[in-house]
Design an enzyme around this catalytic site. Sequence first.
Site, PDB file in Angstrom:
ATOM      1  N   ASP A  21      36.471  30.712  33.753  1.00 53.20           N
ATOM      2  CA  ASP A  21      36.593  31.708  34.814  1.00 53.20           C
ATOM      3  C   ASP A  21      35.249  32.396  35.010  1.00 53.20           C
ATOM      4  O   ASP A  21      34.765  33.094  34.109  1.00 53.20           O
ATOM      5  CB  ASP A  21      37.670  32.720  34.415  1.00 53.20           C
ATOM      6  CG  ASP A  21      38.048  33.662  35.545  1.00 53.20           C
ATOM      7  OD1 ASP A  21      37.218  33.873  36.454  1.00 53.20           O
ATOM      8  OD2 ASP A  21      39.166  34.205  35.507  1.00 53.20           O
ATOM      9  N   ASP A  60      34.032  25.785  37.221  1.00 52.94           N
ATOM     10  CA  ASP A  60      35.343  26.053  37.818  1.00 52.94           C
ATOM     11  C   ASP A  60      36.344  26.398  36.722  1.00 52.94           C
ATOM     12  O   ASP A  60      36.232  25.912  35.584  1.00 52.94           O
ATOM     13  CB  ASP A  60      35.856  24.861  38.624  1.00 52.94           C
ATOM     14  CG  ASP A  60      36.888  25.273  39.659  1.00 52.94           C
ATOM     15  OD1 ASP A  60      36.544  25.297  40.862  1.00 52.94           O
ATOM     16  OD2 ASP A  60      38.031  25.611  39.284  1.00 52.94           O
ATOM     17  N   ASP A  89      31.887  28.007  46.669  1.00 51.08           N
ATOM     18  CA  ASP A  89      33.082  27.709  47.462  1.00 51.08           C
ATOM     19  C   ASP A  89      34.309  28.270  46.746  1.00 51.08           C
ATOM     20  O   ASP A  89      35.419  27.780  46.918  1.00 51.08           O
ATOM     21  CB  ASP A  89      33.209  26.191  47.645  1.00 51.08           C
ATOM     22  CG  ASP A  89      34.070  25.821  48.846  1.00 51.08           C
ATOM     23  OD1 ASP A  89      34.130  26.603  49.804  1.00 51.08           O
ATOM     24  OD2 ASP A  89      34.696  24.740  48.825  1.00 51.08           O
ATOM     25  N   TRP A 131      31.773  19.004  46.600  1.00 51.56           N
ATOM     26  CA  TRP A 131      30.422  19.517  46.836  1.00 51.56           C
ATOM     27  C   TRP A 131      29.453  19.012  45.775  1.00 51.56           C
ATOM     28  O   TRP A 131      28.304  18.695  46.082  1.00 51.56           O
ATOM     29  CB  TRP A 131      30.438  21.048  46.863  1.00 51.56           C
ATOM     30  CG  TRP A 131      30.867  21.605  48.187  1.00 51.56           C
ATOM     31  CD1 TRP A 131      31.649  20.994  49.123  1.00 51.56           C
ATOM     32  CD2 TRP A 131      30.535  22.886  48.722  1.00 51.56           C
ATOM     33  NE1 TRP A 131      31.833  21.814  50.205  1.00 51.56           N
ATOM     34  CE2 TRP A 131      31.166  22.984  49.988  1.00 51.56           C
ATOM     35  CE3 TRP A 131      29.795  23.957  48.253  1.00 51.56           C
ATOM     36  CZ2 TRP A 131      31.056  24.114  50.794  1.00 51.56           C
ATOM     37  CZ3 TRP A 131      29.688  25.092  49.051  1.00 51.56           C
ATOM     38  CH2 TRP A 131      30.304  25.170  50.310  1.00 51.56           C
ATOM     39  N   LYS A 170      31.278  30.995  50.626  1.00 50.04           N
ATOM     40  CA  LYS A 170      32.459  31.037  51.481  1.00 50.04           C
ATOM     41  C   LYS A 170      33.069  32.427  51.466  1.00 50.04           C
ATOM     42  O   LYS A 170      33.231  33.044  50.410  1.00 50.04           O
ATOM     43  CB  LYS A 170      33.508  30.024  51.008  1.00 50.04           C
ATOM     44  CG  LYS A 170      34.799  30.072  51.837  1.00 50.04           C
ATOM     45  CD  LYS A 170      35.714  28.918  51.533  1.00 50.04           C
ATOM     46  CE  LYS A 170      36.359  28.999  50.171  1.00 50.04           C
ATOM     47  NZ  LYS A 170      37.247  27.866  49.907  1.00 50.04           N
ATOM     48  N   GLY A 174      35.431  18.702  43.028  1.00 51.29           N
ATOM     49  CA  GLY A 174      34.118  18.097  42.850  1.00 51.29           C
ATOM     50  C   GLY A 174      33.446  17.551  44.091  1.00 51.29           C
ATOM     51  O   GLY A 174      32.407  16.899  43.991  1.00 51.29           O
TER      52      GLY A 174
END
Length: 206
Positions: A96, A80, A121, A62, A161, A60
């Site tokens: 997912d 997430d 990310d 970000w 990312k 958490g």
Amino acid sequence: MNRSRSSSAWLNEHVNDAYVQQARAAGYRSRAAYKLIEIDDKDHLIRPGEVIVDLGAAPGGWSQVAAQRMQGKSRVIAVDLLDMTPVRGVTFVQGDFREQEVLQQLEALLGGDRVGLVLSDMSPNISGISVCDQARVMHLAELSLDFARNWLKPEGAFLVKLFQGHGFTDFLQEMRRIFKTVASRKPDASRDRSPEVYLLGKTLKT
């Protein structure tokens, strides 16, 4: 180095990491918060009034930064696979992101609203087999890019990312095809030995 020595070395590095200590003192859930802080200070991505989607949000860090900088003036939606302790001002979807059902939950929460910023990310569980790990990272990046392309406002931004390796150049070229400007970012909070790099796309091409 055997497994126990490797684990001990990582733990020692983590405990003594300046960003880990700084995050604890500031109440952030992870050192990764400082990656987004540095990038946002430079690129001014988080703007009050916009909807932000945070993919791969747990634990958490970000989402905390985004919610604080939005000053309660808009929405942050986090996704997430792992559970995440609630963050004030953040709506959380556990699941997912590779599954259609989770994407549909996210889209339902958006309610047709376009997104100002997509953060990704996301990272798979690292197996240590570089070819497999790189393929999984690229797959997650491709899914997040597809979401951004479909849901961003024309002037929106996408931060993702990646690990430098196979598929990186092709992904970079695809981002350049979709966004008017594309830049790479390697914040100070990214460890020097890490292959991670962030790509930032701004303003969709019409």
